[in-house]
Design an enzyme around this catalytic site. Sequence first.
Site, PDB file in Angstrom:
ATOM      1  N   ASP A   1     -30.390  17.250  -7.260  1.00 17.70           N
ATOM      2  CA  ASP A   1     -30.143  16.442  -6.066  1.00 17.70           C
ATOM      3  C   ASP A   1     -29.513  15.152  -6.574  1.00 17.70           C
ATOM      4  OD1 ASP A   1     -30.175  16.129  -3.263  1.00 17.70           O
ATOM      5  OD2 ASP A   1     -31.782  14.664  -3.463  1.00 17.70           O
ATOM      6  N   SER A   2     -28.536  14.654  -5.835  1.00 17.49           N
ATOM      7  CA  SER A   2     -27.800  13.514  -6.378  1.00 17.49           C
ATOM      8  C   SER A   2     -27.296  12.623  -5.262  1.00 17.49           C
ATOM      9  CB  SER A   2     -26.619  14.024  -7.205  1.00 17.49           C
ATOM     10  OG  SER A   2     -25.821  14.889  -6.428  1.00 17.49           O
TER      11      SER A   2
ATOM     12  N   GLY B   1     -16.675  14.640  -2.850  1.00 19.85           N
ATOM     13  CA  GLY B   1     -17.516  13.509  -2.437  1.00 19.85           C
ATOM     14  C   GLY B   1     -16.824  12.167  -2.633  1.00 19.85           C
TER      15      GLY B   1
ATOM     16  N   HIS C   1     -23.573  11.818 -14.179  1.00 20.17           N
ATOM     17  CA  HIS C   1     -25.011  11.708 -13.943  1.00 20.17           C
ATOM     18  C   HIS C   1     -25.714  13.048 -14.164  1.00 20.17           C
ATOM     19  CE1 HIS C   1     -22.429  12.441 -10.585  1.00 20.17           C
ATOM     20  NE2 HIS C   1     -23.383  12.691  -9.720  1.00 20.17           N
TER      21      HIS C   1
HETATM   22  P1  IMP Z   1     -26.163  17.007  -3.358  1.00 23.75           P
HETATM   23  O1  IMP Z   1     -26.896  16.630  -4.586  1.00 23.75           O
HETATM   24  O2  IMP Z   1     -25.356  18.256  -3.536  1.00 23.75           O
HETATM   25  O3  IMP Z   1     -27.036  16.992  -2.128  1.00 23.75           O
HETATM   26  O4  IMP Z   1     -25.032  15.894  -3.145  1.00 23.75           O
HETATM   27  C1  IMP Z   1     -25.282  14.656  -2.593  1.00 23.75           C
HETATM   28  C2  IMP Z   1     -24.013  13.938  -2.233  1.00 23.75           C
HETATM   29  O5  IMP Z   1     -23.827  12.876  -3.169  1.00 23.75           O
HETATM   30  C3  IMP Z   1     -22.720  14.743  -2.301  1.00 23.75           C
HETATM   31  O6  IMP Z   1     -22.462  15.401  -1.098  1.00 23.75           O
HETATM   32  C4  IMP Z   1     -21.696  13.653  -2.566  1.00 23.75           C
HETATM   33  O7  IMP Z   1     -21.360  13.011  -1.364  1.00 23.75           O
HETATM   34  C5  IMP Z   1     -22.471  12.701  -3.452  1.00 23.75           C
HETATM   35  N1  IMP Z   1     -22.252  13.055  -4.872  1.00 23.75           N
HETATM   36  C6  IMP Z   1     -23.170  13.529  -5.752  1.00 23.75           C
HETATM   37  N2  IMP Z   1     -22.614  13.724  -6.951  1.00 23.75           N
HETATM   38  C7  IMP Z   1     -21.311  13.399  -6.829  1.00 23.75           C
HETATM   39  C8  IMP Z   1     -20.214  13.415  -7.744  1.00 23.75           C
HETATM   40  O8  IMP Z   1     -20.304  13.808  -8.923  1.00 23.75           O
HETATM   41  N3  IMP Z   1     -19.044  13.003  -7.230  1.00 23.75           N
HETATM   42  C9  IMP Z   1     -18.890  12.576  -5.951  1.00 23.75           C
HETATM   43  N4  IMP Z   1     -19.853  12.554  -5.063  1.00 23.75           N
HETATM   44  C10 IMP Z   1     -21.087  12.960  -5.501  1.00 23.75           C
END
Ligand code: IMP
Length: 199
Positions: free
Chosen positions: A75-76, A155, A182
């Site tokens: 998750d990020s 993203g 990250h």
């Molecule tokens: P999830 O971890 O897939 O839920 O992502 C969370 C959101 O954080 C993504 O939809 C992006 O908007 C943003 N995000 C996370 N990691 C990145 C990255 O490496 N590049 C750009 N956006 C990121």
Amino acid sequence: MFRKLIIATGNKGKYREFCEIIRDVAGENFADEIIFAPEISRMIVDETGKTYAENSMLKARAWAERSGLPCLADDSGLEVDALNGAPGLYSARVIQGGDSDKVSWLLGQLEGVENRRARFAAALCLCVPEKFTLITESYCPGKIIDSPRGYDGFGYDPVFLPNGYYLTFAELPGHVKNKISHRTNAFKKLNAHIKTDSL
Ligand code: IMP
């Protein structure tokens, strides 16, 4: 180390990114087979956690329960200093629409703001059924530029300039982003723990 490892995502791009990170950081022996399982990804896991770590664990455990196999989930989010860490946990859903809408939202929030410091944050959770659940978290520091640059990535990549680079995450080749991201930093920690703790 693992015979089979599932990457808990329905997103083929993220799956490919993880395959590259695992190979670069841990080598070919980390898993004989790294699996993309779109059939499991149809299962919705509500991301109800209050931290990246909790959300990554909810996903990894649900996928491991469903498959009976070791599962790696993440998750990020993007944390912007001038916005007190927003959009953070809500990076994917801060407003409706696609990636370019989210980038426009972010640039709007930062209009006229001098402090552009930000960081991407990621938690990874590796759940090995009947054995252990391991969570690590790490970051990639940088800053938000004034207008989008570059076409790769996803993203917030086009407006994120990692510290020490003159190109955004969307301009840098994927293999360079994967050296400093990250998710890579969090995977390095995970790999170090697996090596030191016996399986
Ligand atoms: P999830 O971890 O897939 O839920 O992502 C969370 C959101 O954080 C993504 O939809 C992006 O908007 C943003 N995000 C996370 N990691 C990145 C990255 O490496 N590049 C750009 N956006 C990121």
